[in-house]
Enzyme design. Structure first.
Site, PDB file in Angstrom:
ATOM      1  N   SER A 133       0.962  -1.211  -0.118  1.00 23.02           N
ATOM      2  CA  SER A 133      -0.071   0.027  -0.063  1.00 23.02           C
ATOM      3  C   SER A 133       1.004   1.210   0.049  1.00 23.02           C
ATOM      4  O   SER A 133       0.385   2.234  -0.791  1.00 23.02           O
ATOM      5  CB  SER A 133      -0.804  -0.299   1.146  1.00 23.02           C
ATOM      6  OG  SER A 133      -1.582  -1.114   1.340  1.00 23.02           O
ATOM      7  N   GLU A 145       9.079  -5.509  -6.681  1.00 24.04           N
ATOM      8  CA  GLU A 145       8.389  -6.209  -5.716  1.00 24.04           C
ATOM      9  C   GLU A 145       8.727  -7.632  -5.759  1.00 24.04           C
ATOM     10  O   GLU A 145       8.859  -8.084  -7.138  1.00 24.04           O
ATOM     11  CB  GLU A 145       6.630  -6.118  -5.832  1.00 24.04           C
ATOM     12  CG  GLU A 145       5.940  -6.885  -5.032  1.00 24.04           C
ATOM     13  CD  GLU A 145       6.026  -7.213  -3.518  1.00 24.04           C
ATOM     14  OE1 GLU A 145       6.034  -6.084  -3.124  1.00 24.04           O
ATOM     15  OE2 GLU A 145       6.314  -8.318  -3.147  1.00 24.04           O
ATOM     16  N   THR A 196       0.886  -7.023   1.883  1.00 19.73           N
ATOM     17  CA  THR A 196       0.179  -7.774   2.826  1.00 19.73           C
ATOM     18  C   THR A 196      -1.178  -7.364   2.774  1.00 19.73           C
ATOM     19  O   THR A 196      -1.977  -8.188   2.928  1.00 19.73           O
ATOM     20  CB  THR A 196       0.824  -7.161   4.384  1.00 19.73           C
ATOM     21  OG1 THR A 196       2.246  -7.470   4.380  1.00 19.73           O
ATOM     22  CG2 THR A 196       0.340  -8.005   5.343  1.00 19.73           C
ATOM     23  N   ALA A 223      14.752  -6.890  -4.549  1.00 24.13           N
ATOM     24  CA  ALA A 223      15.717  -5.514  -4.758  1.00 24.13           C
ATOM     25  C   ALA A 223      16.387  -5.312  -3.528  1.00 24.13           C
ATOM     26  O   ALA A 223      16.211  -5.592  -2.341  1.00 24.13           O
ATOM     27  CB  ALA A 223      14.910  -3.983  -4.802  1.00 24.13           C
ATOM     28  N   GLU A 269      -9.687 -11.478  15.346  1.00 23.87           N
ATOM     29  CA  GLU A 269     -10.247 -11.802  14.003  1.00 23.87           C
ATOM     30  C   GLU A 269     -10.480 -13.313  13.637  1.00 23.87           C
ATOM     31  O   GLU A 269     -11.635 -13.501  13.193  1.00 23.87           O
ATOM     32  CB  GLU A 269      -9.732 -10.823  13.121  1.00 23.87           C
ATOM     33  CG  GLU A 269      -9.900  -9.395  13.343  1.00 23.87           C
ATOM     34  CD  GLU A 269      -9.267  -8.244  12.298  1.00 23.87           C
ATOM     35  OE1 GLU A 269      -8.307  -8.848  11.664  1.00 23.87           O
ATOM     36  OE2 GLU A 269      -9.571  -7.172  12.052  1.00 23.87           O
ATOM     37  N   ARG A 286      -4.557  -5.649  24.315  1.00 28.68           N
ATOM     38  CA  ARG A 286      -3.924  -4.959  25.168  1.00 28.68           C
ATOM     39  C   ARG A 286      -3.791  -3.401  24.255  1.00 28.68           C
ATOM     40  O   ARG A 286      -3.676  -3.398  23.241  1.00 28.68           O
ATOM     41  CB  ARG A 286      -2.610  -5.387  25.469  1.00 28.68           C
ATOM     42  CG  ARG A 286      -1.941  -4.534  26.429  1.00 28.68           C
ATOM     43  CD  ARG A 286      -0.661  -5.428  26.948  1.00 28.68           C
ATOM     44  NE  ARG A 286       0.191  -5.752  25.978  1.00 28.68           N
ATOM     45  CZ  ARG A 286       1.261  -5.002  25.356  1.00 28.68           C
ATOM     46  NH1 ARG A 286       1.576  -3.753  25.874  1.00 28.68           N
ATOM     47  NH2 ARG A 286       2.040  -5.368  24.435  1.00 28.68           N
ATOM     48  N   HIS A 295     -33.090   8.015  13.689  1.00 26.28           N
ATOM     49  CA  HIS A 295     -33.976   6.849  14.237  1.00 26.28           C
ATOM     50  C   HIS A 295     -34.249   5.934  13.462  1.00 26.28           C
ATOM     51  O   HIS A 295     -35.070   6.261  12.357  1.00 26.28           O
ATOM     52  CB  HIS A 295     -34.792   7.481  15.385  1.00 26.28           C
ATOM     53  CG  HIS A 295     -35.367   6.375  16.188  1.00 26.28           C
ATOM     54  ND1 HIS A 295     -34.672   5.861  17.245  1.00 26.28           N
ATOM     55  CD2 HIS A 295     -36.718   6.025  16.413  1.00 26.28           C
ATOM     56  CE1 HIS A 295     -35.622   4.977  17.948  1.00 26.28           C
ATOM     57  NE2 HIS A 295     -36.642   4.919  17.174  1.00 26.28           N
TER      58      HIS A 295
HETATM   59  P1  NDP Z   1      -0.720  -7.452  17.553  1.00 26.56           P
HETATM   60  O1  NDP Z   1       0.547  -6.662  17.979  1.00 26.56           O
HETATM   61  O2  NDP Z   1      -1.917  -6.916  17.732  1.00 26.56           O
HETATM   62  O3  NDP Z   1      -0.874  -8.633  18.640  1.00 26.56           O
HETATM   63  C1  NDP Z   1       0.234  -9.543  19.133  1.00 26.56           C
HETATM   64  C2  NDP Z   1      -0.398 -10.399  20.290  1.00 26.56           C
HETATM   65  O4  NDP Z   1       0.710 -11.369  20.385  1.00 26.56           O
HETATM   66  C3  NDP Z   1      -0.478  -9.677  21.485  1.00 26.56           C
HETATM   67  O5  NDP Z   1      -1.603 -10.262  22.097  1.00 26.56           O
HETATM   68  C4  NDP Z   1       0.690 -10.159  22.349  1.00 26.56           C
HETATM   69  O6  NDP Z   1       0.626 -10.089  23.721  1.00 26.56           O
HETATM   70  C5  NDP Z   1       1.040 -11.523  21.706  1.00 26.56           C
HETATM   71  N1  NDP Z   1       2.203 -12.078  21.603  1.00 26.56           N
HETATM   72  C6  NDP Z   1       3.458 -11.344  21.381  1.00 26.56           C
HETATM   73  N2  NDP Z   1       4.746 -11.777  21.548  1.00 26.56           N
HETATM   74  C7  NDP Z   1       4.189 -13.343  22.042  1.00 26.56           C
HETATM   75  C8  NDP Z   1       4.903 -14.076  22.444  1.00 26.56           C
HETATM   76  N3  NDP Z   1       6.318 -14.266  22.469  1.00 26.56           N
HETATM   77  N4  NDP Z   1       4.358 -15.264  23.134  1.00 26.56           N
HETATM   78  C9  NDP Z   1       2.974 -15.337  23.176  1.00 26.56           C
HETATM   79  N5  NDP Z   1       2.251 -14.058  22.730  1.00 26.56           N
HETATM   80  C10 NDP Z   1       2.890 -13.004  22.214  1.00 26.56           C
HETATM   81  O7  NDP Z   1      -0.152  -8.205  16.461  1.00 26.56           O
HETATM   82  P2  NDP Z   1      -1.145  -8.999  15.328  1.00 26.56           P
HETATM   83  O8  NDP Z   1      -0.042 -10.135  14.964  1.00 26.56           O
HETATM   84  O9  NDP Z   1      -2.338  -9.582  15.797  1.00 26.56           O
HETATM   85  O10 NDP Z   1      -1.410  -8.071  14.183  1.00 26.56           O
HETATM   86  C11 NDP Z   1      -0.287  -7.477  13.721  1.00 26.56           C
HETATM   87  C12 NDP Z   1      -0.480  -5.953  13.376  1.00 26.56           C
HETATM   88  O11 NDP Z   1      -1.094  -5.932  11.938  1.00 26.56           O
HETATM   89  C13 NDP Z   1      -1.359  -5.353  14.293  1.00 26.56           C
HETATM   90  O12 NDP Z   1      -0.764  -4.673  15.372  1.00 26.56           O
HETATM   91  C14 NDP Z   1      -2.172  -4.255  13.665  1.00 26.56           C
HETATM   92  O13 NDP Z   1      -1.678  -3.036  13.485  1.00 26.56           O
HETATM   93  C15 NDP Z   1      -2.299  -4.945  12.164  1.00 26.56           C
HETATM   94  N6  NDP Z   1      -3.526  -5.427  11.991  1.00 26.56           N
HETATM   95  C16 NDP Z   1      -4.418  -4.618  11.896  1.00 26.56           C
HETATM   96  C17 NDP Z   1      -5.833  -5.245  11.652  1.00 26.56           C
HETATM   97  C18 NDP Z   1      -6.931  -4.213  11.546  1.00 26.56           C
HETATM   98  O14 NDP Z   1      -6.647  -3.012  11.039  1.00 26.56           O
HETATM   99  N7  NDP Z   1      -8.303  -4.619  11.686  1.00 26.56           N
HETATM  100  C19 NDP Z   1      -6.065  -6.550  11.489  1.00 26.56           C
HETATM  101  C20 NDP Z   1      -4.997  -7.391  11.642  1.00 26.56           C
HETATM  102  C21 NDP Z   1      -3.730  -6.750  11.784  1.00 26.56           C
HETATM  103  P3  NDP Z   1       0.801  -8.837  24.541  1.00 26.56           P
HETATM  104  O15 NDP Z   1      -0.438  -8.078  24.390  1.00 26.56           O
HETATM  105  O16 NDP Z   1       1.037  -9.297  25.731  1.00 26.56           O
HETATM  106  O17 NDP Z   1       2.125  -7.980  24.050  1.00 26.56           O
END
Ligand code: NDP
Length: 458
Positions: free
Chosen positions: A15, A35, A42, A115, A181, A204, A438
């Site tokens: 993007s 690319e 992604t 690249a 999701e 979180r 409404h």
């Molecule tokens: P996130 O950062 O949202 O979540 C990662 C999760 O994995 C957290 O719950 C984290 O826990 C946990 N985690 C990290 N490291 C470990 C570990 N070593 N062991 C166990 N658990 C772990 O990442 P995602 O992979 O879900 O998505 C990546 C990014 O992509 C998102 O941050 C977002 O920006 C983007 N995205 C956006 C979407 C949307 O706009 N609807 C949809 C999908 C992705 P903790 O909280 O404790 O750190």
């Protein structure tokens, strides 16, 4: 100085990179883009777009169930994962083709290949070298997998979209965007889903009311959510079944057909020759950039997930456009990310703009919180107990709405509009001055009355 082959060379056709390339070319610059996988990045290939298609697919389960309350008799429905995946693939190919066509139509030289930087003004693509005045790194990210025993048996969001069959019993590890999701998607499509999260509550960083509401709704729908739970080991039996060792509040070894890791993403900066070109990388491998998205090396820029900033497509697009405008436009503007509305396409979905209650309290000291939870109209005849939650967080001193949050059907669609008001600094009184539509769920945003004032503890 001899004329360079290109004024801008973009690495990465997602993007952010595509937007930068097209705008730069439209502004008259000589632009190339490379690319190594498929154009679209992604978001288009294995992120937002296919995910949303799968969310639509899984929602039909609710629709068939709810239809009875409205007088319909629906014969038992069957679902074909391979048919869904094939339909999704056709759409992704169409979009990827459009990305390439649009680039070419804008006058961008489109290259397919890996690249890497040779120096700060030279890029090699599969052995061929090009000189460039400016280089934009827009290579995105890749899934992060913790190093536990047997992790090679896990899949990530890269693979889940292409599984030949839908797994029957799925363990999802993580509590972020992708984890919740896919819990909704796979559960809706008929899988038995267990979500294991190491922390105290999913999502979180989001407003605590949204987190609790989503947790409770997922559990009520039948997703098994294990909090304070780590996965310590995976192993594969001969018949393909995976055994996962769970530790924490719920210690056991359980069998699954697939284990999906959604434990975050890391910037994709390996093998690009960035260090050789003198580009400073951060702890997670991200390209360090300033407000103009320029790295420490003049002429080398980076946008999107590779900067490990806010990993959202519209942010990357804004950044790509800003770089192109700064280089070749007449009115350069740094990217303003003061309010970035976001959605989680969980089931029910979340829309959020501005500050969570916790963050607002921390920053502003005293806030008014307005909240309402109600059964959306459709759920009454459908016989569904799930409630929608709408919440506004207001600065007590200025009465400005600092945050707007919603979980329930259409929340992402509704919050996009509400985000405009939050971005403009609208006050609670200005929200209230708007006449309601409404009957809608969105009208709650202009009719919220019950206030709780909270003060930060000294
Ligand atoms: P996130 O950062 O949202 O979540 C990662 C999760 O994995 C957290 O719950 C984290 O826990 C946990 N985690 C990290 N490291 C470990 C570990 N070593 N062991 C166990 N658990 C772990 O990442 P995602 O992979 O879900 O998505 C990546 C990014 O992509 C998102 O941050 C977002 O920006 C983007 N995205 C956006 C979407 C949307 O706009 N609807 C949809 C999908 C992705 P903790 O909280 O404790 O750190």
């Amino acid at each position: 100085m001899a004329k360079s082959d290109y004024q801008l060379f973009v690495i990465g056709g997602g993007s952010g990179g595509v937007r930068a390339a097209r705008i730069a070319a439209t502004l008259g610059a000589r632009v190339a883009i490379a690319e190594s996988f498929r154009y679209g990045g992604t978001c288009v290939i294995r992120g937002c777009v296919p995910k949303k298609l799968l969310v639509y697919a899984s929602h039909f389960a609710d629709d068939f169930e709810d239809a009875a309350g409205f007088g319909w008799r629906v014969p038992p429905a069957t679902f074909s994962w391979p048919e869904l995946i094939a339909a999704k693939d056709r759409e992704i190919s169409r979009l990827s083709g459009l990305y390439q066509d649009n680039l070419q139509r804008s006058g961008v030289t489109v290259l397919n290949g890996h690249a890497r930087l040779i120096d700060r003004h030279t890029v090699a693509v599969d052995g061929q070298t090009f000189s460039a005045e400016n280089i934009l790194i827009a290579t995105g990210g890749r899934p992060y997998l913790p190093a536990i025993e047997g992790i090679e048996h896990a899949i990530t969001s890269n693979e889940v979209f292409d599984l030949p069959q839908m797994p029957r019993r799925v363990l999802i590890v993580g509590g972020g965007f992708i984890a919740v999701e896919f819990a909704g998607i796979l559960h809706g499509l008929g899988a038995q889903v267990t979500l294991a999260y190491r922390g105290e509550q999913v999502l979180r960083g989001f407003d605590h009311s949204l987190r609790q509401h989503l947790h409770d709704a997922m559990v009520a729908r039948g997703v098994r959510v294990l909090l304070h739970t780590d996965v310590t080991r995976l192993s594969r039996r001969q018949d393909g079944t995976l055994d996962a060792q769970l530790k924490g509040e719920n210690s056991s070894t359980e069998a699954f057909d697939a284990v999906l890791y959604a434990t975050g993403r890391v910037p994709a900066t390996e093998g690009l020759g960035l260090a050789e070109a003198g580009v400073t990388l951060g702890e997670r491998g991200e390209v360090k950039v300033n407000e103009w998205r320029c790295s420490n090396v003049p002429g080398i820029y980076a946008v999107g997930d590779v900067t490990d900033h806010i990993a959202l497509t519209p942010v990357a697009i804004r950044e790509g456009a800003a770089v192109a405008q700064a280089l070749f436009g007449t009115n350069p503007q740094p990217v303003d990310l003061a309010v970035v509305p976001a959605a989680v396409f969980s089931q029910p979905p979340i829309g959020t703009a501005g500050l969570s209650e916790e963050r607002a309290l921390q920053r502003h000291g005293e806030i008014d919180v307005y909240q309402s939870a109600f059964r959306p109209m459709r759920n009454i005849l459908a016989g569904r107990d799930e409630r929608t939650l709408v919440k506004l967080v207001v600065d007590t001193a200025t009465q400005k709405v600092l945050g707007a949050h919603m979980i329930g059907p259409d929340a992402p669609e509704i919050i996009q509009g509400i985000g405009i008001a939050v971005r403009m600094g609208a006050t609670k009184a200005q929200f209230d001055a708007v006449v309601a539509i409404h009957p809608t769920a969105a009208e709650e945003f202009v009719t919220l009355k019950d206030k709780v004032t909270r003060r930060r503890e000294a």
